[in-house]
Design an enzyme around this catalytic site. Structure first.
Site: not given
Length: 442
Positions: A106-108, A142
């Site tokens: 999701f951190k993309d 991350t």
């Protein structure tokens, strides 16, 4: 727009200054001085918009005063070159699959957005010909998202600090095999130690005189704010599918459960709510690191050393973004409890949830998403629609997942490519003096 520090001991900053510094000089986190409400017309037509169109309108509310419209549109559209579908899992429980980006996590979005925004500022005169050094601490996803988001970006070098032996092999391969402008630093400690090294680096005058430093952790406003896009997208998909109902005040029956470690993602969701997104309620799902859960029960916040768990990306004992949640709610425990409930799950519960969900529905949860799914199973009312954030592809934790559900899940080709690379890392002890000495030689 100006940004203030949660410690209130530093001067207000511009967006550019907040992004460049990462952490405020008083060790506080930057917050925008106001949160713009989006017009009713936006929500009336949100289900007719593409993800990029919707995100651009949200980004304008955050960054439109500081980035020209054409450049901001390019940044948003370049960032969102993939979709994030809502998938029905179990009755009125749905997964928002946030693992369709380059590193399947999701951190993309936040990492790629920040890379493009920082590149925009570098092209401005004040940063010309000066290398920016990005320090990022990671407990798993991350590091890979930031490393790949900044890979090959001119004028930026990234140092990824990660706890030795405490991230999965696939996660590790995503930031230790890249080379070029990415350096992986393997710290003999836990995630909190890595995060402390990064924060201490920002506070060291000699080091900052030697090199220009910023952070790409969720402490940076340019990393966490774009994650608000996800919540608008989930709402739009459920609205388009006819799954939402609304009360007399316009509040929907949508409940969002966020697996939470450093609390940047759920903070972005709370910002979305302040911007007018009619979410009924949030649930913060913790693993055994239950600091926030205990705060919700007692009103007292007691950071503790992090515990190593199956859901390693949430192994945080002192979540940085708790300061932002306090600022958002004027330090009111009662106000926070009114919008957020909590849940906490030790490893045996996570295993049982993953196994039971797979047997009942065929859906493969990763250990982090399992916390979100189980919290909705326990807390969702019959007339509510639940969305939990499935934050990373289960194949990133293949050995654990296979063992728990008794299957052999496929590894996407993108992950296989990382695993074929050669590991390159610098091993350092958990000691700021040694870390500083290493950076001073760069």
């Amino acid at each position: 727009m100006k940004y203030y520090s949660t410690q209130h001991q530093a001067a207000d900053a511009t967006l550019r200054e907040a992004v460049e510094r990462g952490l405020a000089p008083d060790r506080g986190l930057y917050m925008p001085e106001n949160i713009q409400k989006l017009p009713a017309a936006f929500f009336d037509h949100i289900d007719e918009m593409s993800f990029q169109e919707m995100a651009f309108e949200v980004a304008k509310a955050f960054f439109g005063e500081d980035v020209d419209e054409a450049s901001l549109r390019h940044i948003v559209y370049d960032t969102l070159a993939f979709d994030t579908p809502v998938v029905n899992v179990d009755g009125n429980i749905n997964a928002l699959e946030l693992f369709h980006g380059p590193t399947l996590a999701f951190k993309d979005v936040g990492a790629r957005f920040m890379a493009r925004l920082l590149q925009y500022f570098i092209k401005q005169d004040a940063l010309a010909n000066e290398q920016v050094n990005v320090l990022v601490a990671t407990s798993g996803d991350t590091g890979s998202a930031v490393a790949n988001g900044f890979l090959g970006v001119d004028g930026i070098h990234v140092y990824v600090l990660y706890p030795k032996g405490k991230v999965s092999k696939i996660q590790e391969s995503q930031f230790t095999t890249l080379g070029r402008n990415i350096t992986a630093i393997e710290v003999d400690g836990v995630f909190d130690d890595c995060q402390t090294l990064v924060k201490n680096a920002f506070m060291d005058a000699e080091l900052n005189a030697h090199m220009k430093l910023t952070s790409a952790n969720s402490i940076n406003v340019a990393r966490f704010l774009p994650q608000a896009f996800y919540y608008f997208n989930a709402f739009a998909q459920l609205k388009k599918a006819g799954k939402l109902t609304f009360d007399a005040d316009g509040k929907s029956n949508m409940v969002v459960c966020v697996p939470s470690g450093n609390f940047g993602n759920i903070t972005a969701g709370l910002f979305a709510m302040r911007m007018g997104l009619p979410v009924k309620h949030f649930i913060a799902a913790n693993n055994a690191n239950d600091i926030f859960y205990n705060y919700l029960q007692t009103g007292e916040y007691h950071p503790m050393p992090s515990k190593q768990t199956l859901a390693n990306a949430m192994d945080v004992g002192d979540p940085s973004n708790f300061a932002r949640i306090l600022a958002l709610y004027d330090n009111s425990w009662e106000a926070i409890k009114a919008n957020i409930s909590g849940a906490t799950y030790p490893d045996p519960s996570i295993r049982q949830t993953m196994k039971a969900c797979h047997e009942a529905t065929g859906y493969v949860l990763d250990p982090h998403g399992a916390c979100g799914y189980q919290a909705l199973k326990e807390q969702l009312a019959q007339d509510e629609v639940g969305v939990f954030l499935e934050t990373a592809h289960p194949a990133k934790f293949k050995e654990k997942v296979d063992d728990i559900i008794g299957a052999d899940i496929d590894i996407p080709e993108r992950l296989q490519d990382f695993m074929r690379g050669t590991k390159q890392s610098v091993e350092l002890p958990n000691d700021f003096g040694t870390f500083k000495h290493y950076l001073m030689k760069q």
